[in-house]
Design an enzyme around this catalytic site. Sequence first.
Site, mmCIF file in Angstrom:
data_model
loop_
_atom_site.group_PDB
_atom_site.id
_atom_site.type_symbol
_atom_site.label_atom_id
_atom_site.label_comp_id
_atom_site.label_asym_id
_atom_site.label_seq_id
_atom_site.Cartn_x
_atom_site.Cartn_y
_atom_site.Cartn_z
ATOM 1 N N ASP A 26 0.858 -1.185 0.000
ATOM 2 C CA ASP A 26 0.000 0.000 0.000
ATOM 3 C C ASP A 26 0.890 1.229 0.000
ATOM 4 O O ASP A 26 1.942 1.258 0.636
ATOM 5 C CB ASP A 26 -0.957 -0.009 1.185
ATOM 6 N N ASP B 259 -9.667 3.414 5.603
ATOM 7 C CA ASP B 259 -8.569 3.386 6.569
ATOM 8 C C ASP B 259 -9.036 4.129 7.816
ATOM 9 O O ASP B 259 -9.102 5.355 7.836
ATOM 10 C CB ASP B 259 -7.345 4.066 5.949
ATOM 11 N N GLU C 60 -8.259 4.479 11.788
ATOM 12 C CA GLU C 60 -7.237 4.167 12.780
ATOM 13 C C GLU C 60 -6.967 5.397 13.633
ATOM 14 O O GLU C 60 -7.731 6.344 13.630
ATOM 15 C CB GLU C 60 -5.959 3.711 12.079
#
Length: 274
Positions: free
Chosen positions: A73, A162, A164
């Site tokens: 990634d 994503d 987090e």
Amino acid sequence: MPVHRPGSIRPRALAALVTALLAALSLALPLTTAQAATTPARGSAFMGMGVVAHDGRGGSPAATAAVQTEGVDVSGHQGNVDWATLWNSGVRWAYTKATEGTYYTNPYFAQQYNGSYNVGMIRGGYHFATPDTTSGATQANYFVDHGGGWSRDGKTLPGALDIEWNPYGAACYGLSTGAMVNWIADFLNTYKARTGRDAVIYTATSWWTQCTGNYGGFASNNPLWIARYAADPGTLPAGWGFYTMWQYTSSGPTVGDHDKFNGALDRVQALALG
């Protein structure tokens, strides 16, 4: 003998006071500078940037009998990526950061997203969530409109959320666990409505536990991309019995972030086809 006038400060006392104030100022300034230096600029976030700080770094994937497919990634931090070298090293799939919040698009997105595709990789885009700036639906629409879409060409993976640690402030973005779950659901539902696909969820178990209360309600539809830099992915968030992808290091060859797909290449292709 000097005469001390009421309300005046003796020269020695004044000098001592000035010295003390300067010393206090000299101690305060480096602290302020250090604090400023540790807060990254908006838009600079990337997958896993909080993993080392919160979950640690150590080990490498243990040997396993199960077939796994190597992936990477990337984000704007990598700039123009040497995709041919990655392909020759065995990397077969890639995710590229497309967007963050509703204020940032990756300036290297075209080179990274199209470059991986052009060497033969199966590719997808990811969105770095900032739940304290705009709604989940707003960010999902921004993501789809700026590279996060999907097509049934067998080479495009569904978009990834994503979600987090907040690199700009409080870990959970100031949201309660219930509000965080609602924000994520808003994003996922909007993405599904726009693309027809269920988005992948990228997260770390410790963050998920802290910030969603270890909510298990997304596991039936949304593939899990787990982040853990260790010999194995460890305990997974509630609801998921297995991971689909695992980000296992931030210090791999050519680009730092390397991943394992939990299956052979035909399973990566199956996810792409939906």
